[in-house]
Enzyme design. Structure first.
Site, PDB file in Angstrom:
ATOM      1  N   THR A 129       0.819  -1.212   0.000  1.00  0.00           N
ATOM      2  CA  THR A 129       0.000   0.000   0.000  1.00  0.00           C
ATOM      3  C   THR A 129       0.855   1.265   0.000  1.00  0.00           C
ATOM      4  O   THR A 129       1.972   1.253   0.527  1.00  0.00           O
ATOM      5  CB  THR A 129      -0.902  -0.007   1.256  1.00  0.00           C
ATOM      6  OG1 THR A 129      -1.453   1.289   1.447  1.00  0.00           O
ATOM      7  CG2 THR A 129      -0.124  -0.363   2.520  1.00  0.00           C
ATOM      8  N   ASP A 130       0.297   2.344  -0.537  1.00  0.00           N
ATOM      9  CA  ASP A 130       1.010   3.626  -0.493  1.00  0.00           C
ATOM     10  C   ASP A 130       1.138   4.150   0.931  1.00  0.00           C
ATOM     11  O   ASP A 130       1.940   5.041   1.205  1.00  0.00           O
ATOM     12  CB  ASP A 130       0.315   4.667  -1.389  1.00  0.00           C
ATOM     13  CG  ASP A 130      -1.125   4.988  -0.993  1.00  0.00           C
ATOM     14  OD1 ASP A 130      -1.659   4.323  -0.078  1.00  0.00           O
ATOM     15  OD2 ASP A 130      -1.713   5.905  -1.598  1.00  0.00           O
ATOM     16  N   GLU A 131       0.337   3.591   1.873  1.00  0.00           N
ATOM     17  CA  GLU A 131       0.374   4.109   3.248  1.00  0.00           C
ATOM     18  C   GLU A 131       1.722   3.865   3.920  1.00  0.00           C
ATOM     19  O   GLU A 131       2.025   4.491   4.937  1.00  0.00           O
ATOM     20  CB  GLU A 131      -0.747   3.488   4.092  1.00  0.00           C
ATOM     21  CG  GLU A 131      -2.109   3.869   3.577  1.00  0.00           C
ATOM     22  CD  GLU A 131      -3.235   3.730   4.596  1.00  0.00           C
ATOM     23  OE1 GLU A 131      -2.963   3.526   5.785  1.00  0.00           O
ATOM     24  OE2 GLU A 131      -4.392   3.840   4.168  1.00  0.00           O
ATOM     25  N   TYR A 154      -1.551  -0.309  11.163  1.00  0.00           N
ATOM     26  CA  TYR A 154      -1.772  -1.018   9.890  1.00  0.00           C
ATOM     27  C   TYR A 154      -0.600  -0.774   8.947  1.00  0.00           C
ATOM     28  O   TYR A 154       0.010  -1.726   8.429  1.00  0.00           O
ATOM     29  CB  TYR A 154      -3.088  -0.553   9.239  1.00  0.00           C
ATOM     30  CG  TYR A 154      -3.164  -0.885   7.753  1.00  0.00           C
ATOM     31  CD1 TYR A 154      -3.295  -2.204   7.324  1.00  0.00           C
ATOM     32  CD2 TYR A 154      -3.085   0.126   6.783  1.00  0.00           C
ATOM     33  CE1 TYR A 154      -3.338  -2.512   5.966  1.00  0.00           C
ATOM     34  CE2 TYR A 154      -3.132  -0.180   5.430  1.00  0.00           C
ATOM     35  CZ  TYR A 154      -3.262  -1.499   5.023  1.00  0.00           C
ATOM     36  OH  TYR A 154      -3.298  -1.806   3.681  1.00  0.00           O
ATOM     37  N   LYS A 158       2.327  -3.325   7.354  1.00  0.00           N
ATOM     38  CA  LYS A 158       2.542  -3.524   5.907  1.00  0.00           C
ATOM     39  C   LYS A 158       3.989  -3.171   5.540  1.00  0.00           C
ATOM     40  O   LYS A 158       4.614  -3.844   4.706  1.00  0.00           O
ATOM     41  CB  LYS A 158       1.560  -2.673   5.090  1.00  0.00           C
ATOM     42  CG  LYS A 158       0.093  -3.072   5.211  1.00  0.00           C
ATOM     43  CD  LYS A 158      -0.240  -4.445   4.643  1.00  0.00           C
ATOM     44  CE  LYS A 158      -0.157  -4.511   3.135  1.00  0.00           C
ATOM     45  NZ  LYS A 158      -0.615  -5.848   2.639  1.00  0.00           N
TER      46      LYS A 158
HETATM   47  P1  NAD Z   1     -10.009  -7.056   2.677  1.00  0.00           P
HETATM   48  O1  NAD Z   1      -9.967  -6.680   4.128  1.00  0.00           O
HETATM   49  O2  NAD Z   1     -11.242  -6.779   1.889  1.00  0.00           O
HETATM   50  O3  NAD Z   1      -9.696  -8.620   2.511  1.00  0.00           O
HETATM   51  C1  NAD Z   1      -8.681  -9.263   3.213  1.00  0.00           C
HETATM   52  C2  NAD Z   1      -8.839 -10.768   2.967  1.00  0.00           C
HETATM   53  O4  NAD Z   1      -7.752 -11.427   3.655  1.00  0.00           O
HETATM   54  C3  NAD Z   1     -10.126 -11.344   3.557  1.00  0.00           C
HETATM   55  O5  NAD Z   1     -10.700 -12.248   2.640  1.00  0.00           O
HETATM   56  C4  NAD Z   1      -9.658 -12.088   4.812  1.00  0.00           C
HETATM   57  O6  NAD Z   1     -10.480 -13.184   5.162  1.00  0.00           O
HETATM   58  C5  NAD Z   1      -8.267 -12.527   4.385  1.00  0.00           C
HETATM   59  N1  NAD Z   1      -7.359 -12.766   5.521  1.00  0.00           N
HETATM   60  C6  NAD Z   1      -7.142 -11.939   6.589  1.00  0.00           C
HETATM   61  N2  NAD Z   1      -6.253 -12.511   7.422  1.00  0.00           N
HETATM   62  C7  NAD Z   1      -5.909 -13.698   6.884  1.00  0.00           C
HETATM   63  C8  NAD Z   1      -5.022 -14.740   7.276  1.00  0.00           C
HETATM   64  N3  NAD Z   1      -4.328 -14.670   8.415  1.00  0.00           N
HETATM   65  N4  NAD Z   1      -4.882 -15.809   6.465  1.00  0.00           N
HETATM   66  C9  NAD Z   1      -5.596 -15.899   5.303  1.00  0.00           C
HETATM   67  N5  NAD Z   1      -6.471 -14.961   4.895  1.00  0.00           N
HETATM   68  C10 NAD Z   1      -6.616 -13.871   5.674  1.00  0.00           C
HETATM   69  O7  NAD Z   1      -8.749  -6.349   2.032  1.00  0.00           O
HETATM   70  P2  NAD Z   1      -8.584  -5.648   0.606  1.00  0.00           P
HETATM   71  O8  NAD Z   1      -9.072  -4.254   0.702  1.00  0.00           O
HETATM   72  O9  NAD Z   1      -9.097  -6.558  -0.439  1.00  0.00           O
HETATM   73  O10 NAD Z   1      -6.981  -5.576   0.528  1.00  0.00           O
HETATM   74  C11 NAD Z   1      -6.231  -6.663   0.009  1.00  0.00           C
HETATM   75  C12 NAD Z   1      -4.756  -6.327   0.089  1.00  0.00           C
HETATM   76  O11 NAD Z   1      -4.502  -5.133  -0.652  1.00  0.00           O
HETATM   77  C13 NAD Z   1      -4.244  -6.052   1.492  1.00  0.00           C
HETATM   78  O12 NAD Z   1      -2.963  -6.622   1.602  1.00  0.00           O
HETATM   79  C14 NAD Z   1      -4.179  -4.544   1.594  1.00  0.00           C
HETATM   80  O13 NAD Z   1      -3.169  -4.138   2.499  1.00  0.00           O
HETATM   81  C15 NAD Z   1      -3.825  -4.191   0.164  1.00  0.00           C
HETATM   82  N6  NAD Z   1      -4.253  -2.853  -0.305  1.00  0.00           N
HETATM   83  C16 NAD Z   1      -5.560  -2.460  -0.141  1.00  0.00           C
HETATM   84  C17 NAD Z   1      -5.967  -1.227  -0.649  1.00  0.00           C
HETATM   85  C18 NAD Z   1      -7.397  -0.746  -0.511  1.00  0.00           C
HETATM   86  O14 NAD Z   1      -7.687   0.392  -0.873  1.00  0.00           O
HETATM   87  N7  NAD Z   1      -8.327  -1.564  -0.046  1.00  0.00           N
HETATM   88  C19 NAD Z   1      -5.027  -0.409  -1.298  1.00  0.00           C
HETATM   89  C20 NAD Z   1      -3.694  -0.839  -1.428  1.00  0.00           C
HETATM   90  C21 NAD Z   1      -3.337  -2.075  -0.933  1.00  0.00           C
HETATM   91  O1  DAU Z   2      -4.091   4.061   0.570  1.00  0.00           O
HETATM   92  C1  DAU Z   2      -4.322   2.682   0.525  1.00  0.00           C
HETATM   93  C2  DAU Z   2      -5.099   2.272   1.751  1.00  0.00           C
HETATM   94  O2  DAU Z   2      -6.410   2.796   1.577  1.00  0.00           O
HETATM   95  C3  DAU Z   2      -5.141   0.770   1.962  1.00  0.00           C
HETATM   96  O3  DAU Z   2      -3.849   0.306   2.243  1.00  0.00           O
HETATM   97  C4  DAU Z   2      -6.058   0.401   3.128  1.00  0.00           C
HETATM   98  O4  DAU Z   2      -6.187  -1.006   3.223  1.00  0.00           O
HETATM   99  C5  DAU Z   2      -7.425   1.012   2.874  1.00  0.00           C
HETATM  100  O5  DAU Z   2      -8.240   0.775   4.012  1.00  0.00           O
HETATM  101  C6  DAU Z   2      -7.314   2.514   2.625  1.00  0.00           C
HETATM  102  O6  DAU Z   2      -6.909   3.222   3.826  1.00  0.00           O
HETATM  103  P1  DAU Z   2      -7.580   4.628   4.234  1.00  0.00           P
HETATM  104  O7  DAU Z   2      -7.418   4.786   5.690  1.00  0.00           O
HETATM  105  O8  DAU Z   2      -7.126   5.725   3.357  1.00  0.00           O
HETATM  106  O9  DAU Z   2      -9.120   4.287   3.822  1.00  0.00           O
HETATM  107  P2  DAU Z   2     -10.502   4.547   4.571  1.00  0.00           P
HETATM  108  O10 DAU Z   2     -11.576   4.179   3.613  1.00  0.00           O
HETATM  109  O11 DAU Z   2     -10.549   3.971   5.943  1.00  0.00           O
HETATM  110  O12 DAU Z   2     -10.498   6.139   4.725  1.00  0.00           O
HETATM  111  C7  DAU Z   2     -10.388   6.988   3.598  1.00  0.00           C
HETATM  112  C8  DAU Z   2     -10.418   8.422   4.114  1.00  0.00           C
HETATM  113  O13 DAU Z   2     -11.727   8.688   4.639  1.00  0.00           O
HETATM  114  C9  DAU Z   2      -9.452   8.687   5.244  1.00  0.00           C
HETATM  115  O14 DAU Z   2      -8.944  10.009   5.129  1.00  0.00           O
HETATM  116  C10 DAU Z   2     -10.306   8.583   6.503  1.00  0.00           C
HETATM  117  C11 DAU Z   2     -11.662   9.069   6.034  1.00  0.00           C
HETATM  118  N1  DAU Z   2     -12.830   8.461   6.717  1.00  0.00           N
HETATM  119  C12 DAU Z   2     -12.916   7.115   6.742  1.00  0.00           C
HETATM  120  C13 DAU Z   2     -13.963   6.490   7.386  1.00  0.00           C
HETATM  121  C14 DAU Z   2     -14.052   4.976   7.441  1.00  0.00           C
HETATM  122  C15 DAU Z   2     -13.810   9.261   7.279  1.00  0.00           C
HETATM  123  O15 DAU Z   2     -13.747  10.500   7.223  1.00  0.00           O
HETATM  124  N2  DAU Z   2     -14.845   8.643   7.918  1.00  0.00           N
HETATM  125  C16 DAU Z   2     -14.963   7.292   8.006  1.00  0.00           C
HETATM  126  O16 DAU Z   2     -15.948   6.798   8.630  1.00  0.00           O
END
Ligand code: NAD
Ligand code: DAU
Length: 343
Positions: A129-131, A154, A158
Protein backbone atom coordinates in the site's frame (compact mmCIF):
# COMPACT_ATOMS: atom_id res chain seq x y z
CA UNK A 1 10.50 -17.46 -17.19
CA UNK A 2 7.90 -20.24 -17.22
CA UNK A 3 4.33 -19.14 -18.02
CA UNK A 4 1.91 -18.93 -15.11
CA UNK A 5 -0.46 -21.91 -15.07
CA UNK A 6 -1.01 -22.52 -11.36
CA UNK A 7 -1.27 -19.61 -8.98
CA UNK A 8 -1.76 -19.39 -5.22
CA UNK A 9 -3.73 -16.33 -4.21
CA UNK A 10 -4.06 -15.56 -0.50
CA UNK A 11 -6.86 -13.40 0.89
CA UNK A 12 -8.87 -14.08 -2.25
CA UNK A 13 -12.23 -13.78 -0.47
CA UNK A 14 -11.70 -10.08 0.25
CA UNK A 15 -12.48 -7.04 -1.88
CA UNK A 16 -9.43 -6.86 -4.17
CA UNK A 17 -8.35 -10.52 -4.09
CA UNK A 18 -11.78 -11.74 -5.21
CA UNK A 19 -11.81 -9.32 -8.15
CA UNK A 20 -8.27 -10.40 -9.07
CA UNK A 21 -9.22 -14.10 -9.10
CA UNK A 22 -12.31 -13.50 -11.25
CA UNK A 23 -10.37 -11.38 -13.76
CA UNK A 24 -7.49 -13.88 -13.97
CA UNK A 25 -9.81 -16.84 -14.61
CA UNK A 26 -11.71 -14.82 -17.21
CA UNK A 27 -8.57 -13.66 -19.03
CA UNK A 28 -6.62 -16.95 -19.03
CA UNK A 29 -8.52 -20.14 -19.96
CA UNK A 30 -5.55 -22.30 -18.89
CA UNK A 31 -5.13 -20.61 -15.47
CA UNK A 32 -5.69 -22.59 -12.23
CA UNK A 33 -6.10 -20.64 -9.01
CA UNK A 34 -5.97 -21.89 -5.44
CA UNK A 35 -7.37 -19.36 -2.96
CA UNK A 36 -6.11 -19.60 0.65
CA UNK A 37 -8.28 -17.47 2.93
CA UNK A 38 -8.97 -17.55 6.65
CA UNK A 39 -12.46 -16.04 6.20
CA UNK A 40 -12.06 -13.30 8.79
CA UNK A 41 -14.87 -10.76 9.15
CA UNK A 42 -13.70 -9.32 5.77
CA UNK A 43 -13.62 -12.59 3.85
CA UNK A 44 -16.83 -13.42 2.03
CA UNK A 45 -17.47 -16.50 -0.11
CA UNK A 46 -20.33 -14.63 -1.82
CA UNK A 47 -17.69 -12.49 -3.57
CA UNK A 48 -16.61 -15.57 -5.56
CA UNK A 49 -20.00 -17.15 -6.20
CA UNK A 50 -19.56 -16.74 -9.97
CA UNK A 51 -16.44 -18.97 -10.06
CA UNK A 52 -17.17 -21.32 -7.13
CA UNK A 53 -17.96 -24.27 -9.39
CA UNK A 54 -15.25 -23.54 -12.00
CA UNK A 55 -12.97 -26.64 -12.05
CA UNK A 56 -9.97 -24.30 -12.41
CA UNK A 57 -10.71 -22.73 -9.00
CA UNK A 58 -10.09 -24.24 -5.58
CA UNK A 59 -10.77 -22.73 -2.16
CA UNK A 60 -8.74 -23.67 0.91
CA UNK A 61 -9.81 -22.24 4.24
CA UNK A 62 -6.74 -21.47 6.34
CA UNK A 63 -4.40 -18.96 7.91
CA UNK A 64 -1.32 -17.66 6.09
CA UNK A 65 0.45 -17.67 9.47
CA UNK A 66 -0.12 -21.44 9.86
CA UNK A 67 3.37 -22.72 9.02
CA UNK A 68 2.42 -26.40 8.64
CA UNK A 69 -0.55 -25.74 6.39
CA UNK A 70 1.25 -23.18 4.21
CA UNK A 71 4.43 -25.30 3.98
CA UNK A 72 2.42 -28.27 2.76
CA UNK A 73 0.19 -26.26 0.42
CA UNK A 74 3.06 -24.45 -1.29
CA UNK A 75 5.45 -27.43 -1.04
CA UNK A 76 3.05 -29.72 -2.87
CA UNK A 77 1.10 -27.16 -4.94
CA UNK A 78 3.38 -26.77 -7.96
CA UNK A 79 2.66 -23.05 -8.12
CA UNK A 80 4.25 -20.78 -10.73
CA UNK A 81 3.26 -17.73 -8.69
CA UNK A 82 2.18 -16.76 -5.18
CA UNK A 83 0.24 -13.51 -4.78
CA UNK A 84 -0.30 -12.32 -1.21
CA UNK A 85 -3.41 -10.19 -0.68
CA UNK A 86 -4.20 -11.63 2.77
CA UNK A 87 -4.11 -8.92 5.40
CA UNK A 88 -5.91 -7.10 8.11
CA UNK A 89 -6.62 -4.05 5.98
CA UNK A 90 -8.51 -1.39 7.96
CA UNK A 91 -6.62 1.49 9.62
CA UNK A 92 -9.34 2.22 12.22
CA UNK A 93 -9.37 -1.40 13.40
CA UNK A 94 -5.57 -1.31 13.76
CA UNK A 95 -5.98 1.67 16.10
CA UNK A 96 -8.42 -0.33 18.24
CA UNK A 97 -6.21 -3.47 18.36
CA UNK A 98 -2.95 -3.90 16.46
CA UNK A 99 -2.41 -7.56 17.47
CA UNK A 100 -4.11 -9.24 14.47
CA UNK A 101 -2.26 -6.86 12.12
CA UNK A 102 1.15 -8.00 13.35
CA UNK A 103 0.11 -11.65 13.35
CA UNK A 104 -1.32 -11.74 9.81
CA UNK A 105 0.51 -8.96 7.99
CA UNK A 106 4.00 -9.58 9.40
CA UNK A 107 4.16 -13.19 10.64
CA UNK A 108 1.86 -14.39 7.85
CA UNK A 109 4.11 -12.81 5.22
CA UNK A 110 7.21 -14.36 6.78
CA UNK A 111 5.57 -17.81 6.68
CA UNK A 112 4.60 -17.36 3.01
CA UNK A 113 8.11 -16.18 2.11
CA UNK A 114 9.75 -19.16 3.84
CA UNK A 115 7.44 -21.66 2.15
CA UNK A 116 7.79 -20.00 -1.27
CA UNK A 117 11.56 -19.91 -0.96
CA UNK A 118 11.70 -23.53 0.16
CA UNK A 119 9.55 -24.60 -2.82
CA UNK A 120 11.58 -22.43 -5.23
CA UNK A 121 8.46 -20.62 -6.42
CA UNK A 122 9.51 -18.52 -9.42
CA UNK A 123 7.38 -15.43 -8.67
CA UNK A 124 6.13 -14.00 -5.37
CA UNK A 125 4.08 -10.81 -5.36
CA UNK A 126 3.40 -8.85 -2.17
CA UNK A 127 0.35 -6.62 -2.45
CA UNK A 128 1.24 -3.53 -0.45
CA UNK A 129 0.00 0.00 0.00
CA UNK A 130 1.01 3.63 -0.49
CA UNK A 131 0.37 4.11 3.25
CA UNK A 132 3.86 2.72 3.97
CA UNK A 133 5.26 6.05 2.71
CA UNK A 134 3.45 8.07 5.40
CA UNK A 135 1.78 11.38 4.66
CA UNK A 136 2.36 14.17 2.12
CA UNK A 137 1.93 17.93 2.44
CA UNK A 138 -0.05 19.87 -0.17
CA UNK A 139 2.40 19.10 -3.00
CA UNK A 140 4.58 16.23 -4.23
CA UNK A 141 4.03 12.54 -4.91
CA UNK A 142 5.16 9.19 -3.52
CA UNK A 143 7.64 7.44 -5.81
CA UNK A 144 9.20 4.01 -5.30
CA UNK A 145 12.22 5.84 -3.80
CA UNK A 146 10.24 7.67 -1.10
CA UNK A 147 11.50 6.51 2.33
CA UNK A 148 9.11 4.36 4.34
CA UNK A 149 7.48 6.33 7.18
CA UNK A 150 4.31 4.47 8.22
CA UNK A 151 2.05 6.26 10.72
CA UNK A 152 -0.61 3.73 11.78
CA UNK A 153 -0.25 0.21 13.19
CA UNK A 154 -1.77 -1.02 9.89
CA UNK A 155 0.76 0.76 7.70
CA UNK A 156 3.62 -0.16 10.06
CA UNK A 157 2.69 -3.84 9.72
CA UNK A 158 2.54 -3.52 5.91
CA UNK A 159 5.92 -1.75 5.87
CA UNK A 160 7.40 -4.50 8.05
CA UNK A 161 6.15 -7.09 5.55
CA UNK A 162 7.63 -5.09 2.65
CA UNK A 163 10.98 -4.97 4.41
CA UNK A 164 10.89 -8.74 4.90
CA UNK A 165 10.25 -9.22 1.17
CA UNK A 166 13.08 -6.79 0.40
CA UNK A 167 15.45 -8.66 2.75
CA UNK A 168 14.59 -12.07 1.20
CA UNK A 169 15.27 -10.65 -2.27
CA UNK A 170 18.55 -9.14 -1.14
CA UNK A 171 19.84 -12.07 0.95
CA UNK A 172 18.52 -15.06 -0.97
CA UNK A 173 18.03 -13.76 -4.51
CA UNK A 174 14.34 -14.43 -3.86
CA UNK A 175 12.04 -13.47 -6.81
CA UNK A 176 9.83 -11.11 -4.81
CA UNK A 177 7.97 -8.12 -6.27
CA UNK A 178 6.22 -5.48 -4.16
CA UNK A 179 3.32 -3.43 -5.50
CA UNK A 180 2.06 -0.36 -3.61
CA UNK A 181 -1.34 0.97 -4.54
CA UNK A 182 -3.44 3.92 -3.50
CA UNK A 183 -7.07 3.82 -2.27
CA UNK A 184 -9.24 1.33 -4.18
CA UNK A 185 -12.97 1.63 -4.76
CA UNK A 186 -15.47 -0.54 -6.62
CA UNK A 187 -17.97 -3.38 -6.07
CA UNK A 188 -17.69 -5.85 -3.17
CA UNK A 189 -15.73 -3.48 -0.91
CA UNK A 190 -16.44 -4.09 2.78
CA UNK A 191 -18.63 -1.26 4.11
CA UNK A 192 -16.12 -0.13 6.75
CA UNK A 193 -14.11 1.82 4.13
CA UNK A 194 -15.09 5.40 3.25
CA UNK A 195 -16.91 4.96 -0.08
CA UNK A 196 -19.01 1.82 0.61
CA UNK A 197 -19.71 2.97 4.19
CA UNK A 198 -21.01 6.33 3.03
CA UNK A 199 -23.04 4.85 0.14
CA UNK A 200 -24.71 2.28 2.38
CA UNK A 201 -25.33 4.78 5.20
CA UNK A 202 -26.76 7.37 2.79
CA UNK A 203 -29.05 4.76 1.19
CA UNK A 204 -30.37 4.06 4.70
CA UNK A 205 -30.59 7.81 5.54
CA UNK A 206 -27.96 7.32 8.27
CA UNK A 207 -25.32 9.98 9.13
CA UNK A 208 -22.02 10.05 7.20
CA UNK A 209 -19.25 10.36 9.84
CA UNK A 210 -16.56 12.60 8.27
CA UNK A 211 -13.39 12.55 10.36
CA UNK A 212 -12.13 16.02 11.36
CA UNK A 213 -12.28 18.69 8.66
CA UNK A 214 -12.80 16.22 5.81
CA UNK A 215 -9.97 17.92 3.92
CA UNK A 216 -7.66 14.88 3.93
CA UNK A 217 -6.79 13.80 0.39
CA UNK A 218 -6.72 10.29 -1.07
CA UNK A 219 -5.75 9.18 -4.62
CA UNK A 220 -8.59 6.92 -5.82
CA UNK A 221 -8.18 4.01 -8.22
CA UNK A 222 -10.77 1.53 -9.47
CA UNK A 223 -10.19 -1.99 -8.15
CA UNK A 224 -10.03 -3.44 -11.69
CA UNK A 225 -7.17 -1.04 -12.57
CA UNK A 226 -5.28 -2.22 -9.47
CA UNK A 227 -5.86 -5.88 -10.43
CA UNK A 228 -4.66 -5.25 -13.99
CA UNK A 229 -1.53 -3.67 -12.48
CA UNK A 230 -0.81 -6.75 -10.39
CA UNK A 231 -1.22 -8.93 -13.47
CA UNK A 232 1.17 -6.67 -15.40
CA UNK A 233 3.71 -6.84 -12.56
CA UNK A 234 3.55 -10.66 -12.60
CA UNK A 235 4.05 -10.63 -16.37
CA UNK A 236 6.56 -7.83 -16.87
CA UNK A 237 7.94 -7.01 -13.40
CA UNK A 238 11.43 -7.80 -12.15
CA UNK A 239 12.30 -9.58 -8.90
CA UNK A 240 13.48 -7.23 -6.16
CA UNK A 241 11.56 -4.26 -7.62
CA UNK A 242 8.76 -2.09 -6.24
CA UNK A 243 5.95 -0.73 -8.45
CA UNK A 244 3.50 1.99 -7.40
CA UNK A 245 -0.06 2.10 -8.74
CA UNK A 246 -2.40 5.07 -8.42
CA UNK A 247 -5.39 6.52 -10.21
CA UNK A 248 -4.20 10.15 -10.55
CA UNK A 249 -7.55 11.06 -8.95
CA UNK A 250 -6.88 13.12 -5.86
CA UNK A 251 -9.99 14.09 -3.93
CA UNK A 252 -10.67 15.40 -0.43
CA UNK A 253 -12.99 13.28 1.67
CA UNK A 254 -15.56 16.07 1.56
CA UNK A 255 -15.41 16.14 -2.27
CA UNK A 256 -16.09 12.39 -2.29
CA UNK A 257 -18.90 12.79 0.24
CA UNK A 258 -20.65 15.53 -1.77
CA UNK A 259 -20.27 13.56 -5.03
CA UNK A 260 -21.88 10.51 -3.41
CA UNK A 261 -24.74 12.55 -1.97
CA UNK A 262 -25.34 14.21 -5.35
CA UNK A 263 -25.50 10.90 -7.22
CA UNK A 264 -27.72 9.38 -4.54
CA UNK A 265 -29.94 12.50 -4.39
CA UNK A 266 -29.55 12.67 -0.62
CA UNK A 267 -29.25 15.87 1.47
CA UNK A 268 -25.96 17.35 2.75
CA UNK A 269 -27.57 17.37 6.20
CA UNK A 270 -26.54 13.68 6.47
CA UNK A 271 -22.89 14.82 6.83
CA UNK A 272 -21.68 14.73 10.42
CA UNK A 273 -18.16 15.92 11.24
CA UNK A 274 -16.87 13.67 14.04
CA UNK A 275 -13.67 13.39 16.12
CA UNK A 276 -10.68 12.88 13.83
CA UNK A 277 -8.87 9.56 13.34
CA UNK A 278 -5.77 9.59 15.62
CA UNK A 279 -2.62 10.32 13.56
CA UNK A 280 -4.77 10.80 10.43
CA UNK A 281 -2.53 10.99 7.33
CA UNK A 282 -3.20 14.27 5.49
CA UNK A 283 -2.58 13.41 1.86
CA UNK A 284 -1.61 10.46 -0.35
CA UNK A 285 -0.70 10.89 -4.03
CA UNK A 286 1.09 8.36 -6.20
CA UNK A 287 3.56 8.86 -9.01
CA UNK A 288 3.00 5.71 -11.08
CA UNK A 289 5.37 6.60 -13.96
CA UNK A 290 7.52 3.54 -13.29
CA UNK A 291 4.59 1.13 -13.67
CA UNK A 292 3.38 2.99 -16.75
CA UNK A 293 6.77 2.84 -18.47
CA UNK A 294 8.10 -0.52 -17.29
CA UNK A 295 4.93 -2.61 -16.96
CA UNK A 296 2.93 -1.21 -19.90
CA UNK A 297 0.07 -0.43 -17.51
CA UNK A 298 -2.03 2.64 -16.85
CA UNK A 299 -5.20 3.35 -14.89
CA UNK A 300 -8.16 3.30 -17.29
CA UNK A 301 -11.45 3.65 -15.42
CA UNK A 302 -12.59 7.32 -15.39
CA UNK A 303 -13.35 8.23 -11.77
CA UNK A 304 -16.86 9.70 -12.27
CA UNK A 305 -17.91 6.63 -14.30
CA UNK A 306 -16.36 4.20 -11.81
CA UNK A 307 -18.04 5.94 -8.90
CA UNK A 308 -21.47 5.94 -10.58
CA UNK A 309 -21.13 2.22 -11.39
CA UNK A 310 -20.06 1.51 -7.82
CA UNK A 311 -23.10 3.35 -6.44
CA UNK A 312 -25.35 1.38 -8.80
CA UNK A 313 -23.73 -1.86 -7.68
CA UNK A 314 -24.44 -1.13 -4.01
CA UNK A 315 -28.00 -0.09 -4.86
CA UNK A 316 -28.53 -3.41 -6.66
CA UNK A 317 -26.83 -5.57 -4.02
CA UNK A 318 -28.67 -4.56 -0.86
CA UNK A 319 -28.74 -8.18 0.46
CA UNK A 320 -24.92 -8.41 0.17
CA UNK A 321 -24.61 -5.31 2.37
CA UNK A 322 -27.34 -6.47 4.77
CA UNK A 323 -25.59 -9.83 5.39
CA UNK A 324 -22.49 -7.90 6.44
CA UNK A 325 -24.17 -5.15 8.41
CA UNK A 326 -25.32 -7.44 11.21
CA UNK A 327 -23.76 -9.24 14.16
CA UNK A 328 -20.05 -8.45 14.53
CA UNK A 329 -20.29 -5.44 12.23
CA UNK A 330 -22.75 -3.74 14.58
CA UNK A 331 -20.38 -4.29 17.51
CA UNK A 332 -17.50 -2.74 15.55
CA UNK A 333 -19.69 0.16 14.34
CA UNK A 334 -20.77 0.99 17.86
CA UNK A 335 -17.18 0.85 19.20
CA UNK A 336 -15.82 2.97 16.32
CA UNK A 337 -18.65 5.48 15.87
CA UNK A 338 -20.99 5.26 18.92
CA UNK A 339 -19.49 8.06 21.02
CA UNK A 340 -18.38 10.03 17.93
CA UNK A 341 -21.90 10.19 16.53
CA UNK A 342 -23.61 10.87 19.85
CA UNK A 343 -21.41 13.83 20.90
P1 NAD B 1 -10.01 -7.06 2.68
O1 NAD B 1 -9.97 -6.68 4.13
O2 NAD B 1 -11.24 -6.78 1.89
O3 NAD B 1 -9.70 -8.62 2.51
C1 NAD B 1 -8.68 -9.26 3.21
C2 NAD B 1 -8.84 -10.77 2.97
O4 NAD B 1 -7.75 -11.43 3.65
C3 NAD B 1 -10.13 -11.34 3.56
O5 NAD B 1 -10.70 -12.25 2.64
C4 NAD B 1 -9.66 -12.09 4.81
O6 NAD B 1 -10.48 -13.18 5.16
C5 NAD B 1 -8.27 -12.53 4.39
N1 NAD B 1 -7.36 -12.77 5.52
C6 NAD B 1 -7.14 -11.94 6.59
N2 NAD B 1 -6.25 -12.51 7.42
C7 NAD B 1 -5.91 -13.70 6.88
C8 NAD B 1 -5.02 -14.74 7.28
N3 NAD B 1 -4.33 -14.67 8.41
N4 NAD B 1 -4.88 -15.81 6.46
C9 NAD B 1 -5.60 -15.90 5.30
N5 NAD B 1 -6.47 -14.96 4.90
C10 NAD B 1 -6.62 -13.87 5.67
O7 NAD B 1 -8.75 -6.35 2.03
P2 NAD B 1 -8.58 -5.65 0.61
O8 NAD B 1 -9.07 -4.25 0.70
O9 NAD B 1 -9.10 -6.56 -0.44
O10 NAD B 1 -6.98 -5.58 0.53
C11 NAD B 1 -6.23 -6.66 0.01
C12 NAD B 1 -4.76 -6.33 0.09
O11 NAD B 1 -4.50 -5.13 -0.65
C13 NAD B 1 -4.24 -6.05 1.49
O12 NAD B 1 -2.96 -6.62 1.60
C14 NAD B 1 -4.18 -4.54 1.59
O13 NAD B 1 -3.17 -4.14 2.50
C15 NAD B 1 -3.83 -4.19 0.16
N6 NAD B 1 -4.25 -2.85 -0.30
C16 NAD B 1 -5.56 -2.46 -0.14
C17 NAD B 1 -5.97 -1.23 -0.65
C18 NAD B 1 -7.40 -0.75 -0.51
O14 NAD B 1 -7.69 0.39 -0.87
N7 NAD B 1 -8.33 -1.56 -0.05
C19 NAD B 1 -5.03 -0.41 -1.30
C20 NAD B 1 -3.69 -0.84 -1.43
C21 NAD B 1 -3.34 -2.08 -0.93
O1 DAU C 1 -4.09 4.06 0.57
C1 DAU C 1 -4.32 2.68 0.52
C2 DAU C 1 -5.10 2.27 1.75
O2 DAU C 1 -6.41 2.80 1.58
C3 DAU C 1 -5.14 0.77 1.96
O3 DAU C 1 -3.85 0.31 2.24
C4 DAU C 1 -6.06 0.40 3.13
O4 DAU C 1 -6.19 -1.01 3.22
C5 DAU C 1 -7.43 1.01 2.87
O5 DAU C 1 -8.24 0.78 4.01
C6 DAU C 1 -7.31 2.51 2.63
O6 DAU C 1 -6.91 3.22 3.83
P1 DAU C 1 -7.58 4.63 4.23
O7 DAU C 1 -7.42 4.79 5.69
O8 DAU C 1 -7.13 5.73 3.36
O9 DAU C 1 -9.12 4.29 3.82
P2 DAU C 1 -10.50 4.55 4.57
O10 DAU C 1 -11.58 4.18 3.61
O11 DAU C 1 -10.55 3.97 5.94
O12 DAU C 1 -10.50 6.14 4.73
C7 DAU C 1 -10.39 6.99 3.60
C8 DAU C 1 -10.42 8.42 4.11
O13 DAU C 1 -11.73 8.69 4.64
C9 DAU C 1 -9.45 8.69 5.24
O14 DAU C 1 -8.94 10.01 5.13
C10 DAU C 1 -10.31 8.58 6.50
C11 DAU C 1 -11.66 9.07 6.03
N1 DAU C 1 -12.83 8.46 6.72
C12 DAU C 1 -12.92 7.12 6.74
C13 DAU C 1 -13.96 6.49 7.39
C14 DAU C 1 -14.05 4.98 7.44
C15 DAU C 1 -13.81 9.26 7.28
O15 DAU C 1 -13.75 10.50 7.22
N2 DAU C 1 -14.85 8.64 7.92
C16 DAU C 1 -14.96 7.29 8.01
O16 DAU C 1 -15.95 6.80 8.63
Amino acid sequence: MNPIRRMLVTGGCGFIGSMFIKLELEAHPDRHVVNLDKLTYAGNLENLASVASDPRYQFVRGDIADRDLVGKLIGEGGFDAVVNFAAESHVDRSLLDSGPFIQTNVIGTQVLLDASRQAKVSRYLQVSTDEVYGSLGPTGFFTEETPLAPNSPYSASKAAADLLVRAYCHSFDFPGIITRCSNNYGPYQFPEKLIPLFISNALADQPLPVYGTGLNVRDWIHVTDHCRGISAALRNGRGGEVYNFGGRQEKTNLEITHLLLQHLRKPASLIKHVTDRPGHDQRYAIDCTKAETQLAWKPEVPFEQGLRDTIDWYRQHAPWVQHIKSGDYLKYYSEQYGSRLSS
